[in-house]
Design a protein around this motif. Structure first.
Motif, short mmCIF file in Angstrom:
data_model
loop_
_atom_site.label_atom_id
_atom_site.label_comp_id
_atom_site.label_asym_id
_atom_site.label_seq_id
_atom_site.Cartn_x
_atom_site.Cartn_y
_atom_site.Cartn_z
N TRP A 25 49.90 33.31 34.81
CA TRP A 25 49.42 33.40 36.19
C TRP A 25 50.49 34.03 37.08
CZ3 TRP A 25 45.91 33.98 39.53
CH2 TRP A 25 45.98 33.49 40.84
N ILE A 37 45.01 40.06 46.84
CA ILE A 37 45.19 38.68 47.28
C ILE A 37 44.23 38.32 48.40
CG2 ILE A 37 46.88 36.99 48.12
CD1 ILE A 37 47.53 38.14 45.38
N LYS A 41 37.87 37.48 46.57
CA LYS A 41 37.30 37.23 45.24
C LYS A 41 38.46 37.12 44.26
CE LYS A 41 32.83 36.97 44.42
NZ LYS A 41 32.51 35.67 43.82
N PRO A 42 39.25 36.05 44.38
CA PRO A 42 40.43 35.97 43.53
C PRO A 42 40.07 35.83 42.06
CG PRO A 42 40.10 33.92 44.73
CD PRO A 42 39.02 34.84 45.16
N PHE A 44 41.84 35.62 37.87
CA PHE A 44 43.08 35.32 37.17
C PHE A 44 43.87 36.59 36.89
CE2 PHE A 44 45.86 34.15 33.70
CZ PHE A 44 46.27 32.88 34.07
N VAL A 239 52.58 37.10 48.67
CA VAL A 239 52.40 36.44 47.38
C VAL A 239 52.90 37.28 46.20
CG1 VAL A 239 50.71 35.50 45.76
CG2 VAL A 239 50.56 34.93 48.17
#
Lengths: 275, 310
Positions: A25, A37, A41-42, A44, A239
């Motif tokens: 991750w 980010i 629609k995040p 994996f 992020v």
């Protein structure tokens, strides 16, 4: 028999997944374009892989300075701690002297000590001494709190060394120095080295002192700098940058674990709970 | 072997005056350990004493002139403040949950490491990776996994826009997850060290006598590794009690997720309220002493093995 072997293997695979999913991750986020980010629609995995995040962090002194600080401070603290602990561990393993029990009990007490209780007085004292926000200001507390780990691990290793071989070598005609260099050093080196790895992990990991006793780039280490990445860019999510920096600080850990897995396990188990 | 070593020892003990060799050995031992004493006490004993003194004063770094002696009033203020008890409960909850989960999970890891036949090396490597990862990095990984904008967890659990960090207990769950992921490997290695000491023939004997796997675990394995379990528990409990990195990164103490270590940091470093902050430091120290005391006196944790006494 073979059936139970199979079940243990499956259990092992589950544990490997447990260890690696958060790691994947992290890697996935580090390679995501920042636009992924905020997409709402995040997922994996990244929509496309980019190296821009790494280029970005390596262009910022906030990160590059912190990386230099982290490496320098951790290595210096590790070397000094290992040397001091080497003396103590030799004495503990080989000599009878007053205060041996006191030293071991003190090490135990320091290992349990709540470090957060010290940040106030140290903050004040370091400012008075002029070592606030310097390498030395971090190296000193790291030495203190890494030392118990270094002493235990190394004395556990030193106890297993067949010291009488030194005499045997001397009987066979070696000088005292030769006996030490050719017989004792090769036997002691793995223990010293393993202790150094564990001590390095300890210093590399610290956040509390790093955030409390630094205020600028001059001594701030990477864990503390990560907390400042937030808001470093106003329009994009920080992020992927934080995760790219995280990947970089994780690389040394992974390399050391991959190469010295056997020794680290031996060090952790022999140092903490002795048979 | 023993007969060779014994006579000189007895001779030394029998002598009223110390021989030169013994004296030299004692001296060398003291010299070699002196640096360790200095380094360990320098940054703990003196600052702790300093904190003890400061805690009796009303003292802010931003207002050095206003420094005044207030006796135990700082302690009274803290112990009657709901914030202290709030932080106390948060720390207690995190400690109990993480230690309980890690003990069970750690046992399972230790058993797998012990029994697995194929891929023992890769398994241990995998287990060591969370151990070596920087705690702050672990905190960020888990935070972003549960965050609304970057995380995949809500999507996988079909929670759409549930804000994990918006509430006290849901935030504590994520803090605990990160803590558990990172530190279970350590406890599992301590337990593995205890597990390998359980005599295999005792297991076999119990098996022959018809004991089930569960009975063998309870009657043979656990009693034989009580020392290792208690030591692992003591270390992990104190470690969890001092938790700072995870709450700092995930919530910065918002929504009543502040821990005691965090309170000490905030009072001392952020607010530079050194009088009050030092009182928190002293109280934090006392709670740690109390936990260690409970483990050692009440649960009779045998620390001689950890200390390395022979």
């Amino acid at each position: 028999m073979t059936k139970s072997t199979k079940w243990w293997t499956i259990a092992g695979i589950v544990i490997v997944i447990y260890s690696f999913v958060p790691l994947l991750w992290m890697i996935s986020l580090a390679f995501k374009p920042p636009s992924d980010i905020v997409s709402g629609k995040p997922s994996f995995l990244p929509s496309s892989f980019t190296l821009d995040n790494f280029a970005q962090i390596f262009s910022q002194p906030l990160f590059t300075r912190a990386l230099i600080n982290s490496v320098g401070i951790a290595i210096i603290a590790t070397v000094i701690s290992v040397v001091i602990a080497m003396f103590a561990a030799y004495a503990i393993a080989r000599l009878e002297f007053p205060g041996k029990k006191v030293l071991l009990s003190l090490a135990l007490g320091i290992a349990m000590f709540p470090q957060a209780a010290l940040v106030g007085p140290l903050f004040d004292m370091w400012r008075g001494l002029g070592i606030y926000d310097t390498w030395l200001g971090l190296i000193i507390p790291y030495l203190t709190f890494a030392l118990p780990l270094s002493i235990w691990t190394m004395s556990a290793f030193f106890r297993q060394i067949p010291w009488e071989m030194e005499h045997a070598a001397q009987v066979d005609g070696a000088t005292q120095w030769q006996a030490f260099r050719k017989v004792i050093v090769p036997l002691a080196a793995p223990g010293v080295f393993t202790t150094a790895i564990l001590t390095f992990f300890f210093c590399w990991n610290d956040f509390l002192f790093a955030i409390s006793l630094t205020s600028t780039d001059s001594a701030r280490t990477v864990p503390a700098a990560l907390a400042f990445f937030q808001g470093a860019s106003y329009f994009e999510s920080p992020v992927p940058y934080i995760m790219a920096a995280s990947v970089i600080v994780t690389i040394p850990v992974v390399i050391l674990v991959l190469i010295f897995q056997r020794r680290i396990v031996a060090g952790l188990t022999s140092g903490a709970v002795k048979g | 072997m023993t007969t060779l070593e014994n006579p000189p020892l007895q001779k030394e003990r029998g002598k009223p005056a110390m021989s030169e060799r013994v004296k030299g050995e004692r001296k060398l031992g003291i010299y070699l350990t002196l640096p360790s004493y200095v380094v360990m006490l320098l940054v703990t004993a003196y600052p702790l004493g300093y904190a003890l003194v400061l805690s009796l004063y009303n003292f802010r770094l931003t207002d050095p002139e206003g420094r005044s002696f207030v006796g135990l009033r700082n302690y009274l203020v803290i112990l009657t403040d709901p914030m202290w008890w709030n932080d106390f409960v948060t720390t207690l909850a995190i400690t109990i949950v993480t230690v309980a989960v890690e003990l069970v999970l750690g046992f399972w890891f230790a058993f797998v490491m012990l029994r697995i036949v194929r891929g023992r090396g890769p398994l241990r490597t995998a287990i060591l990776i969370p151990y070596g990862i920087v705690t702050v990095v672990s905190a960020f990984i888990w935070r972003y996994a549960f965050a609304i904008d970057s995380g995949f967890v809500n999507q996988w659990l079909h929670l759409t826009d549930f804000d994990w960090f918006g509430g006290r207990w849901s935030a504590i769950v994520v803090i605990c997850l990160s803590e558990i992921w990172k530190t279970t490997p350590f406890i599992s290695l301590l337990l593995l060290a205890g597990l390998v000491q359980v005599p295999e023939d005792m297991q076999e004997a119990a098996k022959v006598d018809g004991a089930t796997a569960w009975q063998r675990l309870r009657k043979v394995t656990l009693p034989n590794m009580k020392a290792a379990i208690m030591v692992a528990l003591l270390f992990r409990t104190l470690d969890a009690w001092r938790i700072f990195d995870n709450p700092y990164v995930m919530t910065a103490g918002a929504n009543n997720t502040e821990t005691i270590s965090f309170l000490a940091y905030r009072q001392n470093v952020t607010l530079v309220n050194l009088g009050m902050g030092s009182a928190v430091s002293v109280l934090l120290f006392l709670t740690v002493v109390a936990i260690a005391w409970i483990f050692i006196k009440v649960f009779k944790t045998d620390l001689s093995q950890v200390r390395g006494d022979q």
